[in-house]
Design a protein around this motif. Structure first.
Motif, PDB file in Angstrom:
ATOM      1  N   ASN A   1      53.831 140.303   3.965  1.00  0.00           N
ATOM      2  CA  ASN A   1      53.499 141.678   3.603  1.00  0.00           C
ATOM      3  C   ASN A   1      54.367 142.234   2.509  1.00  0.00           C
ATOM      4  N   SER A   2      55.275 141.460   1.950  1.00  0.00           N
ATOM      5  CA  SER A   2      56.140 142.004   0.914  1.00  0.00           C
ATOM      6  C   SER A   2      56.303 141.077  -0.268  1.00  0.00           C
ATOM      7  N   SER A   3      55.605 139.959  -0.266  1.00  0.00           N
ATOM      8  CA  SER A   3      55.745 139.044  -1.388  1.00  0.00           C
ATOM      9  C   SER A   3      54.395 138.538  -1.821  1.00  0.00           C
TER      10      SER A   3
ATOM     11  N   ASP B   1      60.041 146.586   6.773  1.00  0.00           N
ATOM     12  CA  ASP B   1      59.799 145.341   7.503  1.00  0.00           C
ATOM     13  C   ASP B   1      59.647 144.136   6.566  1.00  0.00           C
ATOM     14  N   SER B   2      60.279 144.224   5.435  1.00  0.00           N
ATOM     15  CA  SER B   2      60.195 143.129   4.471  1.00  0.00           C
ATOM     16  C   SER B   2      61.306 142.124   4.723  1.00  0.00           C
ATOM     17  N   GLU B   3      60.990 140.855   4.494  1.00  0.00           N
ATOM     18  CA  GLU B   3      62.022 139.825   4.623  1.00  0.00           C
ATOM     19  C   GLU B   3      63.113 140.009   3.584  1.00  0.00           C
ATOM     20  N   PHE B   4      62.815 140.772   2.499  1.00  0.00           N
ATOM     21  CA  PHE B   4      63.800 140.976   1.438  1.00  0.00           C
ATOM     22  C   PHE B   4      64.730 142.154   1.730  1.00  0.00           C
ATOM     23  N   ALA B   5      64.422 142.916   2.776  1.00  0.00           N
ATOM     24  CA  ALA B   5      65.211 144.116   3.058  1.00  0.00           C
ATOM     25  C   ALA B   5      65.633 144.121   4.516  1.00  0.00           C
TER      26      ALA B   5
ATOM     27  N   TYR C   1      69.371 144.374  -1.286  1.00  0.00           N
ATOM     28  CA  TYR C   1      68.159 143.588  -1.071  1.00  0.00           C
ATOM     29  C   TYR C   1      68.517 142.126  -1.349  1.00  0.00           C
ATOM     30  N   SER C   2      67.900 141.229  -0.589  1.00  0.00           N
ATOM     31  CA  SER C   2      68.178 139.799  -0.773  1.00  0.00           C
ATOM     32  C   SER C   2      66.864 139.057  -0.980  1.00  0.00           C
ATOM     33  N   PHE C   3      66.726 138.424  -2.129  1.00  0.00           N
ATOM     34  CA  PHE C   3      65.484 137.737  -2.485  1.00  0.00           C
ATOM     35  C   PHE C   3      65.732 136.234  -2.552  1.00  0.00           C
TER      36      PHE C   3
ATOM     37  N   VAL D   1      69.637 132.626 -12.256  1.00  0.00           N
ATOM     38  CA  VAL D   1      70.190 132.589 -10.903  1.00  0.00           C
ATOM     39  C   VAL D   1      70.464 131.137 -10.529  1.00  0.00           C
ATOM     40  N   THR D   2      71.704 130.860 -10.182  1.00  0.00           N
ATOM     41  CA  THR D   2      72.101 129.477  -9.891  1.00  0.00           C
ATOM     42  C   THR D   2      72.035 129.142  -8.406  1.00  0.00           C
ATOM     43  N   SER D   3      72.038 130.165  -7.553  1.00  0.00           N
ATOM     44  CA  SER D   3      71.973 129.921  -6.114  1.00  0.00           C
ATOM     45  C   SER D   3      70.542 130.134  -5.637  1.00  0.00           C
ATOM     46  N   GLY D   4      70.326 130.061  -4.341  1.00  0.00           N
ATOM     47  CA  GLY D   4      68.996 130.228  -3.784  1.00  0.00           C
ATOM     48  C   GLY D   4      68.644 131.654  -3.460  1.00  0.00           C
ATOM     49  N   ASN D   5      69.504 132.607  -3.846  1.00  0.00           N
ATOM     50  CA  ASN D   5      69.245 134.003  -3.523  1.00  0.00           C
ATOM     51  C   ASN D   5      69.649 134.902  -4.682  1.00  0.00           C
ATOM     52  N   LEU D   6      68.858 135.941  -4.885  1.00  0.00           N
ATOM     53  CA  LEU D   6      69.203 137.009  -5.813  1.00  0.00           C
ATOM     54  C   LEU D   6      69.509 138.244  -4.980  1.00  0.00           C
ATOM     55  N   HIS D   7      70.760 138.708  -5.032  1.00  0.00           N
ATOM     56  CA  HIS D   7      71.188 139.863  -4.254  1.00  0.00           C
ATOM     57  C   HIS D   7      71.218 141.085  -5.174  1.00  0.00           C
ATOM     58  N   LEU D   8      70.425 142.085  -4.832  1.00  0.00           N
ATOM     59  CA  LEU D   8      70.309 143.292  -5.652  1.00  0.00           C
ATOM     60  C   LEU D   8      70.899 144.466  -4.870  1.00  0.00           C
ATOM     61  N   SER D   9      72.034 144.989  -5.354  1.00  0.00           N
ATOM     62  CA  SER D   9      72.783 146.006  -4.607  1.00  0.00           C
ATOM     63  C   SER D   9      72.736 147.347  -5.314  1.00  0.00           C
ATOM     64  N   PHE D  10      72.568 148.423  -4.533  1.00  0.00           N
ATOM     65  CA  PHE D  10      72.574 149.798  -5.022  1.00  0.00           C
ATOM     66  C   PHE D  10      73.732 150.536  -4.351  1.00  0.00           C
ATOM     67  N   SER D  11      74.619 151.117  -5.153  1.00  0.00           N
ATOM     68  CA  SER D  11      75.819 151.755  -4.611  1.00  0.00           C
ATOM     69  C   SER D  11      76.002 153.129  -5.235  1.00  0.00           C
ATOM     70  N   PRO D  12      76.002 154.194  -4.430  1.00  0.00           N
ATOM     71  CA  PRO D  12      76.268 155.536  -4.983  1.00  0.00           C
ATOM     72  C   PRO D  12      77.633 155.596  -5.656  1.00  0.00           C
ATOM     73  N   SER D  13      77.742 156.403  -6.675  1.00  0.00           N
ATOM     74  CA  SER D  13      78.985 156.518  -7.427  1.00  0.00           C
ATOM     75  C   SER D  13      80.081 157.111  -6.549  1.00  0.00           C
ATOM     76  N   THR D  14      81.274 156.539  -6.666  1.00  0.00           N
ATOM     77  CA  THR D  14      82.433 157.080  -5.953  1.00  0.00           C
ATOM     78  C   THR D  14      83.114 158.172  -6.763  1.00  0.00           C
ATOM     79  N   HIS D  15      82.679 158.378  -8.012  1.00  0.00           N
ATOM     80  CA  HIS D  15      83.292 159.376  -8.885  1.00  0.00           C
ATOM     81  C   HIS D  15      82.491 160.681  -8.927  1.00  0.00           C
ATOM     82  N   HIS D  16      81.391 160.717  -8.208  1.00  0.00           N
ATOM     83  CA  HIS D  16      80.506 161.881  -8.266  1.00  0.00           C
ATOM     84  C   HIS D  16      80.242 162.344  -6.836  1.00  0.00           C
ATOM     85  N   LYS D  17      80.746 163.491  -6.480  1.00  0.00           N
ATOM     86  CA  LYS D  17      80.617 163.996  -5.109  1.00  0.00           C
ATOM     87  C   LYS D  17      79.148 164.218  -4.764  1.00  0.00           C
ATOM     88  N   GLY D  18      78.764 163.738  -3.590  1.00  0.00           N
ATOM     89  CA  GLY D  18      77.399 163.926  -3.120  1.00  0.00           C
ATOM     90  C   GLY D  18      76.388 163.033  -3.814  1.00  0.00           C
TER      91      GLY D  18
END
Length: 842
Positions: free
Chosen positions: A21-23, A53-57, A88-90, A152-169
């Motif tokens: 359902n996700s690929s 419910d995705s295998e990537f998430a 996310y891990s693909f 990509v040299t490994s078997g997974n592409l890891h896509l990370s989203f991180s809120p800024s630590t320099h911007h409040k909220g």
């Protein structure tokens, strides 16, 4: 061929089978983030699946938010919001693939667009850094789209989203993620040419390099929407928004009799047929064509290498034979290609071809990339014209910080979008509208202004915060608000604030000039290490009343350094002019002078080659700033290794501004003045004409480059006559092809041949007899950056199989220490003024 057709049909059938359902089969993954169910096909008939419910998430976090139901464009109908880091891990097959990210900055429930500031990484590659999406897209482009090509040299592409630590909220969000895998290596199969002004060098690209698509233009034709797997769903945009004076160029009509023929070196997935069927040329008036360049201006991020791919296909009769149309290709005012003949290059009319070039950009913020074509009459072609079918521009991964991210501007939030506004057509980074005169619209002007504001804010704080704090502390303690209006060689300058120390404070900082605090001695006087402000280390230079340098040089130094702040210029903290004393207080430079590091017997270990290159690049940046970045053009007039200081991290700082000269205007070509400087570094043209120019600094810096390479004094009268002058000896050896025999023996096996050639060519150009033959300081900086890149990219296993430069037994004692001549005496750590034997030169 039949086998290939069967394989293609088989793969196409497999691609229609949904994996879950996700690929989507065949490695095509499309997530409409935040959607509860699979979405209907988009305008290109691509189906997007939910990340729920995705295998990537796995263990999916963050809020799923749906937008206004009237908003129909996929994948912008929903978004996934993250208030903490999420990945996310693909699972993918190793190899090269396209990654596309889709953003629609708007209000998501209680999440304001002004707080959408975040970082995105793809495995270990940073692709966004403190991205503020609402500020980047502004109001002209309501959606934001980015495309990357990753290996990509490994078997997974890891896509990370991180809120800024320099911007409040702050929070992170994404609307859509698309991955096309595998894709062929479109980027590193050929070796591009480095566009460096008529002397092209091969520029091999590491197959592991990540790329960001900045532009993909269908030159002379309309937008081409993504439509099939063969083209990997790429979009090509019309080029007219980026044309400078575009009214002069013409778009040849499509000739129905032309059949586009792909060649073995240009397979059909390189670009669609429609790219090669359309083109833009200069027109039929030969005399008009000789008077202008067919030019495109493309905003890009400064500080990166770029790959430019030019697509060609002669599709216009009567151009059917070699030497009917020949032209130059210029990139950023540098000659990238001469005698470009598409028929000769491709093999005939209707046959596809492309050529790749690499460029380097320096600085930060946004800059313009100029691409221009002009007829080349060298071979006397039949038509005075030029042609281009397609152009792609890719940003290359910066290996120093493993990043593709550019600094983003801290703008105020844009106005809220009107109700039911559909996102504009997605365009790669940099794809902003430009009118026929090359003017950037208000949105881009705002972005550039914001970049400038950010640089002034952040970089200014980085450079001067320490100085301001020290000055503020002393003003608070002493109540001293002394303002000084210095004079620089007779030119009045604006009032500047520079902390005025009392003589008692200087005595306390140096333990009353204790000899154990002595760092060195120079032409101006002794230099002491001191401590101020509760322990901050500084270098304190005390003027010698018997010195040939007096009040003029003292005030000139204060006047110049007080109005300048740059990472690669020595920082002046304050001064003392009390009790007939002339004392200057600087930031402490832990590793002393470059001269001392090169050949002082006190040095613990020799500087490695890469570090020497980085020091030269830092000094070049400082000098370039003096020449072009300050309000007034400042000519240093005493560039030498003794005046290049090194801090605790070996960052180069240009010092000694006692002899500097400020032009009234950056466009002034020279200053008529008495000859001053240091023999061995002194520009012979300046010496003859008594006309000081920026190229006088370039000459001296060229001598510095040879000194860095050979690690010997620039004047050594103890050597045979032909070897006394380093400049003359190095040029003679260069001419005879034996320069490698006199370089510092400590560099044995460290320098790659490509880097050596680029570095020595640059030094040779700098010390040309005539100033007109020398490069600008900006060109010197670019060449040194290229040399460093060649050193890093080729290393021991360089592309042509050559081993790092081996140094034969030297013919002379190239590492000979300084002579007993007072001109070449080693100056101490932190010394800014130095000696000269001939007093008339100072």
């Amino acid at each position: 061929m039949a086998c290939h057709i069967f394989l293609l049909v088989t793969l196409t059938l497999l691609c229609t089978i949904e994996a879950d359902n996700s690929s989507i089969g065949c490695g095509q993954i499309r997530l409409a983030c935040g959607a509860s169910t699979p979405t209907d096909g988009d305008s290109d008939d691509r189906t997007w699946h939910s990340d729920i419910d995705s295998e990537f998430a796995p263990s999916l976090e963050g809020s799923a938010i749906a937008l206004d139901p009237f908003l129909t464009t996929v994948p912008y109908k929903t978004a996934r919001i993250f208030t903490s880091s999420y990945t996310y891990s693909f699972p993918v097959r190793p190899g090269r693939m396209f990654l596309r990210l889709y953003f629609y900055p708007t209000t998501y429930g209680n999440y304001a667009p002004s707080n959408a500031c975040f970082r995105v990484t793809a495995s270990n590659l940073v692709i966004f850094e403190n991205l503020c999406a609402s500020q980047t897209s502004l109001t002209v482009v309501s959606s934001l789209f980015r495309e990357y090509s990753l290996n990509v040299t490994s078997g997974n592409l890891h896509l990370s989203f991180s809120p800024s630590t320099h911007h409040k909220g702050s929070y992170a969000f994404v609307n859509g993620i698309e991955i096309i895998v595998p894709t062929p290596d479109l980027f590193t199969t050929t070796i591009p040419t480095l566009a460096n002004g008529g002397n092209p060098d091969p520029f091999p690209i590491d197959p592991a390099t990540g790329f960001q698509t900045m532009y993909r233009l269908n030159v002379g034709g309309p937008d081409i929407s993504p439509h099939d797997d063969i083209d990997f769903y790429r979009t090509w945009y019309e080029d007219s928004p980026y044309l400078y004076n575009g009214a002069l160029s013409v778009c040849p009509l499509i000739n129905d009799n032309i059949t586009v023929t792909y060649t073995p070196s240009v397979p059909n997935y390189t670009a669609p047929v429609d790219v090669y069927l359309t083109a833009r040329s200069m027109g039929q008036d030969a005399q008009v064509n000789l008077k202008y360049n067919l030019t495109w201006i493309l905003p890009i991020d400064a500080g990166f290498f770029y790959l430019l791919r030019f697509h060609f296909c002669e599709n216009q009769y009567p151009i059917t034979k070699v030497n009917q149309r020949s032209f130059f290709i210029y990139i950023n005012n540098q000659t990238a290609q001469t005698e470009m003949d598409v028929i000769a290059w491709s093999g005939g009319i209707g046959r596809t071809a492309y050529t790749d070039y690499a460029i380097i950009t320096s600085g930060t913020g946004q800059t313009d990339l100029w691409v221009a074509l002009h007829p080349d009459l060298t071979t006397r072609p039949e038509y005075y014209d030029a042609i281009l079918n397609g152009l792609e521009v890719f940003k290359l991964q910066n290996y120093q910080d493993n990043s593709l991210a550019a600094l983003q501007p801290p703008l105020p939030p844009p106005p809220s979008p009107p109700d039911h506004v559909e996102p504009n057509n997605d365009k790669p980074a940099g794809a902003r509208k430009r009118n026929s005169k090359g003017a950037v619209p208000a949105a881009i002007a705002g972005t550039v202004g914001a970049f400038a504001l950010l640089l002034l804010t952040c970089f200014g704080k980085y450079i001067i915060s320490r100085w301001k704090e020290i000055a503020r502390n002393y003003r608070t303690r002493t109540g001293n608000k002394h303002l000084m209006t210095p004079q620089v060689e007779g030119n009045n300058l604006p009032s500047v604030m520079c902390h005025h120390f009392t003589f008692k404070q200087i005595q306390a900082a140096t333990n009353n000039f204790d000899e154990t605090f002595l760092l060195g001695k120079g032409g101006f006087g002794n230099v002491y290490r001191g401590k101020i402000d509760g322990g901050v280390q500084v270098a304190i230079k005390r003027g010698n009343p018997l010195s040939q340098q007096g009040l003029r040089e003292f005030r000139n130094e204060i006047g110049t350094l007080s109005m300048l702040r740059h990472r690669h210029l020595v920082s002046l903290i304050g001064y003392c002019e009390q009790n007939n004393e002339m004392i200057l207080v600087y930031d402490y430079m832990a590793h002393g002078t470059l001269q001392e590091q090169l050949y002082s017997i006190k040095r613990r270990s020799p500087l490695p080659w890469k570090q020497r290159l980085e020091i030269c690049i830092g000094a070049a940046r400082g000098l370039q700033y003096l020449h072009t970045g300050a309000k007034q053009t400042i000519i240093h007039r005493d560039v030498k290794t003794a005046n290049i200081l090194l801090d605790d991290k070996f960052v180069a700082k240009v010092a000694d501004f006692g002899l500097s000269k400020a032009n009234l205007d950056v466009d002034d070509t020279h200053v008529s003045t008495a000859v001053k400087g240091t023999f061995g570094y002194l520009d012979p043209e300046y010496f003859r004409r008594k006309q000081l120019t920026r190229k006088s600094d370039v000459y001296a810096f060229g001598v510095v480059l040879f000194e860095v390479l050979c690690a010997r004094p620039v004047i050594n009268i103890q050597l045979p006559e032909e070897q006394v002058s380093l400049r003359e000896w190095a040029l003679s050896c260069q001419k005879n092809g034996v320069l490698s025999e006199i370089i510092d023996p400590h560099l044995q096996g460290e320098i790659t041949p490509e880097c050596f050639r680029k570095f020595t060519e640059t030094a040779e150009q700098c010390v040309a007899d005539r100033s007109i033959d020398r490069p600008s300081m900006g060109d010197v900086l670019s060449n040194l950056q290229v040399a460093l890149q060649l050193q890093e990219r080729t290393g021991v296993n360089n592309s042509n199989g050559e081993a790092p430069l081996s140094i034969a037994k030297t013919k002379v004692d190239s590492a000979a220490g300084p002579s007993t001549n007072s001109t070449m005496s080693i100056t101490g750590q932190g010394v800014v003024f130095s000696d000269m034997t001939h007093t008339e030169g100072r």
